[in-house]
Design a protein around this motif. Structure first.
Motif, PDB file in Angstrom:
ATOM      1  N   ASP A  84      91.420  79.337   5.273  1.00 60.36           N
ATOM      2  CA  ASP A  84      91.937  80.859   5.462  1.00 60.36           C
ATOM      3  C   ASP A  84      92.023  81.026   6.868  1.00 60.36           C
ATOM      4  N   LEU A  85      91.100  81.122   7.589  1.00 61.98           N
ATOM      5  CA  LEU A  85      91.127  81.603   9.206  1.00 61.98           C
ATOM      6  C   LEU A  85      91.905  80.483  10.023  1.00 61.98           C
ATOM      7  N   LEU A  86      92.048  79.306   9.591  1.00 56.46           N
ATOM      8  CA  LEU A  86      92.821  78.482  10.546  1.00 56.46           C
ATOM      9  C   LEU A  86      94.234  78.601  10.099  1.00 56.46           C
ATOM     10  N   GLY A  87      94.530  79.017   8.925  1.00 55.83           N
ATOM     11  CA  GLY A  87      96.004  79.424   8.284  1.00 55.83           C
ATOM     12  C   GLY A  87      96.341  80.383   9.298  1.00 55.83           C
ATOM     13  N   GLN A  88      95.498  81.506   9.430  1.00 50.32           N
ATOM     14  CA  GLN A  88      95.806  82.674  10.253  1.00 50.32           C
ATOM     15  C   GLN A  88      96.378  82.496  11.565  1.00 50.32           C
ATOM     16  N   LEU A  89      95.902  81.168  12.015  1.00 50.95           N
ATOM     17  CA  LEU A  89      96.210  80.686  13.436  1.00 50.95           C
ATOM     18  C   LEU A  89      97.474  79.956  13.483  1.00 50.95           C
ATOM     19  N   GLY A  90      97.913  79.824  12.493  1.00 53.84           N
ATOM     20  CA  GLY A  90      99.050  79.072  12.428  1.00 53.84           C
ATOM     21  C   GLY A  90      99.076  77.404  12.110  1.00 53.84           C
ATOM     22  N   VAL A  91      97.981  77.141  11.482  1.00 55.95           N
ATOM     23  CA  VAL A  91      97.839  75.748  10.950  1.00 55.95           C
ATOM     24  C   VAL A  91      98.589  75.503   9.746  1.00 55.95           C
ATOM     25  N   ASP A  92      99.438  74.411   9.336  1.00 57.57           N
ATOM     26  CA  ASP A  92     100.038  74.081   8.434  1.00 57.57           C
ATOM     27  C   ASP A  92      99.515  73.595   7.352  1.00 57.57           C
ATOM     28  N   ARG A  93      98.255  72.431   7.753  1.00 56.67           N
ATOM     29  CA  ARG A  93      97.846  71.479   6.754  1.00 56.67           C
ATOM     30  C   ARG A  93      96.252  71.625   7.287  1.00 56.67           C
ATOM     31  N   VAL A  94      95.188  71.231   6.431  1.00 57.58           N
ATOM     32  CA  VAL A  94      93.851  71.142   6.805  1.00 57.58           C
ATOM     33  C   VAL A  94      93.504  69.964   6.152  1.00 57.58           C
ATOM     34  N   TYR A  95      93.296  68.586   6.717  1.00 59.80           N
ATOM     35  CA  TYR A  95      92.538  67.614   6.293  1.00 59.80           C
ATOM     36  C   TYR A  95      91.261  67.743   6.363  1.00 59.80           C
ATOM     37  N   CYS A  96      90.604  67.686   5.042  1.00 60.40           N
ATOM     38  CA  CYS A  96      88.866  67.548   5.190  1.00 60.40           C
ATOM     39  C   CYS A  96      88.526  66.273   4.626  1.00 60.40           C
ATOM     40  N   LEU A  97      88.036  65.562   5.816  1.00 61.47           N
ATOM     41  CA  LEU A  97      87.409  64.114   5.777  1.00 61.47           C
ATOM     42  C   LEU A  97      86.011  64.098   5.164  1.00 61.47           C
ATOM     43  N   GLN A  98      85.633  63.433   4.007  1.00 59.56           N
ATOM     44  CA  GLN A  98      84.240  63.343   3.610  1.00 59.56           C
ATOM     45  C   GLN A  98      83.461  62.558   4.741  1.00 59.56           C
ATOM     46  N   LEU A  99      82.588  63.215   5.334  1.00 61.33           N
ATOM     47  CA  LEU A  99      81.642  62.593   6.256  1.00 61.33           C
ATOM     48  C   LEU A  99      80.826  61.836   5.744  1.00 61.33           C
ATOM     49  N   THR A 100      80.976  60.454   5.620  1.00 63.28           N
ATOM     50  CA  THR A 100      79.573  59.498   5.302  1.00 63.28           C
ATOM     51  C   THR A 100      79.343  58.858   6.304  1.00 63.28           C
ATOM     52  N   SER A 101      78.229  58.078   5.871  1.00 64.10           N
ATOM     53  CA  SER A 101      77.493  56.982   6.949  1.00 64.10           C
ATOM     54  C   SER A 101      78.716  56.087   7.443  1.00 64.10           C
ATOM     55  N   HIS A 102      79.810  55.627   6.554  1.00 62.78           N
ATOM     56  CA  HIS A 102      80.708  54.788   6.882  1.00 62.78           C
ATOM     57  C   HIS A 102      81.612  55.423   7.909  1.00 62.78           C
ATOM     58  N   VAL A 103      81.860  56.789   7.930  1.00 59.78           N
ATOM     59  CA  VAL A 103      83.013  57.343   8.625  1.00 59.78           C
ATOM     60  C   VAL A 103      82.366  57.582   9.788  1.00 59.78           C
ATOM     61  N   ALA A 104      80.756  57.991   9.870  1.00 66.51           N
ATOM     62  CA  ALA A 104      79.996  58.236  11.086  1.00 66.51           C
ATOM     63  C   ALA A 104      79.819  57.237  11.845  1.00 66.51           C
ATOM     64  N   ASP A 105      79.905  55.670  11.428  1.00 65.65           N
ATOM     65  CA  ASP A 105      79.807  54.594  12.174  1.00 65.65           C
ATOM     66  C   ASP A 105      80.885  53.692  12.426  1.00 65.65           C
ATOM     67  N   LEU A 106      82.197  54.503  12.360  1.00 68.17           N
ATOM     68  CA  LEU A 106      83.309  53.784  12.721  1.00 68.17           C
ATOM     69  C   LEU A 106      83.472  53.590  14.362  1.00 68.17           C
ATOM     70  N   ASP A 107      83.638  52.453  14.696  1.00 63.43           N
ATOM     71  CA  ASP A 107      83.931  52.445  16.331  1.00 63.43           C
ATOM     72  C   ASP A 107      85.148  53.340  16.743  1.00 63.43           C
ATOM     73  N   PRO A 108      85.957  53.763  17.795  1.00 67.01           N
ATOM     74  CA  PRO A 108      86.913  54.345  18.043  1.00 67.01           C
ATOM     75  C   PRO A 108      87.985  53.702  17.576  1.00 67.01           C
ATOM     76  N   GLU A 109      88.218  52.217  17.790  1.00 64.65           N
ATOM     77  CA  GLU A 109      89.467  51.590  17.359  1.00 64.65           C
ATOM     78  C   GLU A 109      89.749  51.721  15.845  1.00 64.65           C
ATOM     79  N   ALA A 110      88.664  51.600  15.154  1.00 67.05           N
ATOM     80  CA  ALA A 110      88.480  51.660  13.646  1.00 67.05           C
ATOM     81  C   ALA A 110      89.010  53.251  13.296  1.00 67.05           C
ATOM     82  N   PHE A 111      88.408  54.049  14.044  1.00 67.84           N
ATOM     83  CA  PHE A 111      88.694  55.626  13.457  1.00 67.84           C
ATOM     84  C   PHE A 111      90.245  55.735  13.848  1.00 67.84           C
TER      85      PHE A 111
END
Length: 318
Positions: A84-111
């Motif tokens: 809601d607060l981000l929307g008030q700042l003009g954000v059209d969409r919010v992606y909420c990525l589940q932060l798992t061990s696999h995501v946390a360990d991605l190297d920059p290229e994979a990310f």
């Protein structure tokens, strides 16, 4: 209305995108003034480029994935409020990525190939201290332009400071200030009054016998309350806002070792509202919780708390 899209890596169920977009990255707990600076910079880029503005955020709190943290964790802004607060700042969409061990360990290229490119990021905007992976990969904003290899633009936003001491506004410090009851610092960092929600439930009804009837609030577990004490608050009940004073404490005058409760005496209010969901704005701390030796002493103190609260809101209105 801002669209919320929940994601899990790998992004196999990503909705179809018809255009490139500006993507602001960050956890953004509190959506404080530093976060607002990032979003406003991203919004300007999106406006200049004629592209939608999106935010990539995460759940749960990164510390829960990277380290051992006492449970439960309390957010300054749970996801719904954050969106809601981000929307008030003009954000059209919010992606909420589940932060798992696999995501946390991605190297920059994979990310980049697995997250940023599928989201069609034309420009990535983030604060100077944002990280998007483990420290071993140097997954920070200083290195992102190199990793990008021209596939998208990178905008890094500098820190927002609180005072002449050049202290960076940070969610961690806001939580500490909130726990200490320093709502002046909390409000200054957030750029607004801290707010929580709650459900009106039954209590001991002792306040009625003291001449100060209260509504008793069950607070969702993930929300961050101030520390123990008595506060000047404003409370929204059924679409109407009321001034009042709130106690966060254990009612130690009447019984030892009680659980912490939230009780609010609303001024000029006499309705029965059990089962209502309310919003509470935490404005300023009046005093610490005190054990009184007599009921009369407690009532005298409550009279003083009421007068102080009314004076606070009258001054604020002027």
């Amino acid at each position: 209305m801002t669209e919320l899209i929940n994601l899990h890596y790998p992004l196999t169920d990503l909705p179809q995108l018809n255009t490139d977009q500006v993507l602001a990255m960050g956890f953004f707990d509190g959506v404080h003034r530093g976060h607002q600076k990032v979003i406003k910079r991203a919004a300007q880029v999106a406006h200049d480029q004629g592209q939608p503005l999106a935010v990539l955020t995460y759940s749960p709190y990164p510390g829960l994935v990277f380290e051992k943290i006492a449970q439960p964790w309390h957010y300054l802004t749970p996801l719904a409020e954050k969106v809601d607060l981000l929307g008030q700042l003009g954000v059209d969409r919010v992606y909420c990525l589940q932060l798992t061990s696999h995501v946390a360990d991605l190297d920059p290229e994979a990310f980049i190939t697995g997250v940023l490119q599928p989201l069609r990021a034309a420009t990535v905007v983030a604060g100077f201290d944002h990280k998007y992976g483990a420290d071993k990969y140097e997954a920070d904003m200083a290195h992102l332009p190199t990793y990008a290899k021209g596939r998208f633009e990178v905008v890094t936003v500098g820190k927002e400071t609180l005072d002449a001491d050049d202290r960076k506004i940070a969610s961690r410090q806001i939580r500490a200030d909130l726990a200490a009851g320093d709502l002046t610092a909390v409000t200054a960092s957030l750029g607004r009054v801290h707010q929580t929600t709650g459900l009106v439930v039954h209590g001991d009804a002792r306040g009625r016998t003291l001449g100060y009837p209260t509504i008793n609030i069950w607070t969702p577990e993930l929300e961050s309350l101030p520390g123990l004490g008595v506060y000047a608050v404003r409370t929204e009940v059924d679409g109407h806002w009321y001034d009042g004073m709130a106690s966060i404490g254990r009612n130690i005058t009447f019984e030892a070792n009680r659980p912490v409760t939230v009780e609010i005496n609303l001024f000029d209010f006499a309705d029965q509202v059990y089962g209502e969901t309310v919003k509470i704005e935490w404005h300023t701390k009046l005093r610490d919780e005190v054990k009184f030796t007599t009921v009369e002493a407690l009532i005298d103190q409550l009279n003083g708390d009421r007068d102080q609260t009314k004076e606070y809101f009258q001054t604020k209105a002027n």
